[in-house]
Scaffold this motif. Sequence first.
Motif, PDB file in Angstrom:
ATOM      1  N   ASP A 384      41.135   7.847  37.413  1.00 43.42           N
ATOM      2  CA  ASP A 384      40.875   9.147  38.037  1.00 43.42           C
ATOM      3  C   ASP A 384      39.512   9.612  37.550  1.00 43.42           C
ATOM      4  O   ASP A 384      39.359  10.074  36.418  1.00 43.42           O
ATOM      5  CB  ASP A 384      41.967  10.149  37.638  1.00 43.42           C
ATOM      6  N   TYR A 385      38.490   9.513  38.397  1.00 46.07           N
ATOM      7  CA  TYR A 385      37.127   9.813  37.978  1.00 46.07           C
ATOM      8  C   TYR A 385      36.966  11.246  37.491  1.00 46.07           C
ATOM      9  O   TYR A 385      36.064  11.552  36.708  1.00 46.07           O
ATOM     10  CB  TYR A 385      36.154   9.542  39.122  1.00 46.07           C
ATOM     11  N   ALA A 386      37.841  12.139  37.948  1.00 47.36           N
ATOM     12  CA  ALA A 386      37.749  13.541  37.531  1.00 47.36           C
ATOM     13  C   ALA A 386      37.971  13.690  36.024  1.00 47.36           C
ATOM     14  O   ALA A 386      37.558  14.689  35.431  1.00 47.36           O
ATOM     15  CB  ALA A 386      38.754  14.388  38.298  1.00 47.36           C
ATOM     16  N   ARG A 430      31.511  15.760  43.206  1.00 47.73           N
ATOM     17  CA  ARG A 430      32.795  15.726  43.913  1.00 47.73           C
ATOM     18  C   ARG A 430      32.618  15.317  45.374  1.00 47.73           C
ATOM     19  O   ARG A 430      33.560  14.853  46.005  1.00 47.73           O
ATOM     20  CB  ARG A 430      33.493  17.067  43.820  1.00 47.73           C
ATOM     21  N   ALA A 431      31.409  15.481  45.945  1.00 46.81           N
ATOM     22  CA  ALA A 431      31.171  15.144  47.354  1.00 46.81           C
ATOM     23  C   ALA A 431      30.873  13.666  47.551  1.00 46.81           C
ATOM     24  O   ALA A 431      30.785  13.193  48.685  1.00 46.81           O
ATOM     25  CB  ALA A 431      30.007  15.977  47.904  1.00 46.81           C
ATOM     26  N   LEU A 432      30.725  12.913  46.453  1.00 46.25           N
ATOM     27  CA  LEU A 432      30.382  11.497  46.554  1.00 46.25           C
ATOM     28  C   LEU A 432      31.616  10.653  46.872  1.00 46.25           C
ATOM     29  O   LEU A 432      32.745  11.048  46.615  1.00 46.25           O
ATOM     30  CB  LEU A 432      29.765  11.007  45.242  1.00 46.25           C
ATOM     31  N   SER A 433      31.365   9.462  47.425  1.00 43.84           N
ATOM     32  CA  SER A 433      32.458   8.521  47.664  1.00 43.84           C
ATOM     33  C   SER A 433      32.936   7.942  46.333  1.00 43.84           C
ATOM     34  O   SER A 433      32.258   8.053  45.302  1.00 43.84           O
ATOM     35  CB  SER A 433      31.982   7.385  48.574  1.00 43.84           C
ATOM     36  N   GLY A 434      34.107   7.302  46.368  1.00 45.17           N
ATOM     37  CA  GLY A 434      34.641   6.689  45.151  1.00 45.17           C
ATOM     38  C   GLY A 434      33.707   5.639  44.579  1.00 45.17           C
ATOM     39  O   GLY A 434      33.518   5.552  43.359  1.00 45.17           O
TER      40      GLY A 434
END
Length: 516
Positions: A384-386, A430-434
């Motif tokens: 989870d990148y967050a 947060r607007a970037l792709s995975g």
Amino acid sequence: MLQVRDLTLTHTRDLRTLAEKFSFTLNEGDKAVLIGEEGNGKSTLLKWLYDPVLIEGYCQWSGQMVGDRAAMGYLAQELTAEERGMSLYQFCCESPAFLDLSPRELGEVARQLSFPVEEYFSDRPVGTLSGGEGIKLQLSRLLFARPRVLLLDEPSSDLDLETLRWLEQFINSYQGILLYISHDETLIENTANLILHMEHPREGKPPRCTVHRSGYRDYVRRREGALAYQTQQARKEREEYEAKMERFRRIQQGVEHDQNAVSRQDPHSGRLLKKKMHAVQSLGRRFEREAAEMTALPEVEEAVFLRFSPDIALPAGKTVLDLRLDELTAGDRVLARDLRLHVSGGEKVGILGRNGAGKTTLLRQIAAQLLERRDLKAAYMSQDYAETLPLDQTPVDYLAPSGHRDDVTRARTFLGSIRFAREEMFHPIRALSGGQKAKLLLTRMMLEGSDVLVLDEPTRNFSPLSGPRVREVLRSYGGSIIAVSHDRKFLVEVCDKLYTFTESGLVLTEKEDVAI
């Protein structure tokens, strides 16, 4: 049949064209994969096919689709928070067809998906399902309506090896049209018979969309061969052109010298030299036309990626990790017992196992232990990148936290090297792709000179064209890697040792058992 005619997609925020005049046709039995680098608009195209309303908030479009949208089933990349909070029964009831199916028909869907039919009526929350269970439930809800076209956005994400092999069988046996996005190269190689490639060759150049009716290996081989031939031909023509131009420049300089030296008392020679100069100029214009007709050097979207510093190297005798856990728990649940793992300097260790077994829990504990070490510089990439990325910062702020001018310039240079558009450098993370988020994390690790990487599914969001480059970077890395992964190519090509996570501990696994 599903047909798309002259589709153009334009991102409204940046006015960036994602696809231009893209046309293709899919027929029954087609297993088409949509590939391209991160952020190229693949998911947007899939959403537009299913329902243009899904992209109205951020994308303009023109073009036409010939086909029946009512006959389509669409699997989104992620479940919504509302869906995750539903019971399995409530989730199934979201399909109007569910309650109209007979027990026999429900059983047939469950059999097709290897899913327990009684689970369709369960009160269990959807959010408690493993990755494999979740994908089967979502596919069940689609199949209740008997779609003739399936649109699947990343169905292979977070699946264990057993479920990935099942998914391959499902895709290959599906009788209708199936269009999917996946970053799993092995799955693509084993299933796709048609390739749709969306690429942005260079900033400022129009996007290119390629349709190739073949398997993925054949497409890559033909593409690489064509690019190599075009590059060789273009370079050869330029070498020959430069040789001719060098001779031409000598002739031109000679005539100019003679013109400057001829005496005004010799008008006859002057006229001859003037004619000769006209001939030389005519030859020059011919060379200019030849230059315009030369084979162009190929403009392709390369999967550019940075390298870790060659100075990063851990001695083979250094103990990076000596893990001894009698029990690994999550709440009151015992996930595994008698866990033992020894990692030495420079070793690259891969951990695999079924969904929900506890691999991520183990990796978090390993990361917490290594991040406290002062004799190592460890870095952690969460699934989870967050957990590890400040989502409200921009990529430039993340890579240049000091804000100093030189650091900002360096950050922008690095972001350009991993194919971030200028506008994307200043979007919130947060607007970037995975895939872009994963690149950003790895770039920060490179800049910080990390000598131990703890990675949870590091390649799952990289495109199949980026995958080989990322694996090459990690394979040549001089530090140690401890990674959880279901990426078969990553496990075989990057890792020195493989362990399967079981309730009885970590079991050493041969690479031959990780079938490619």
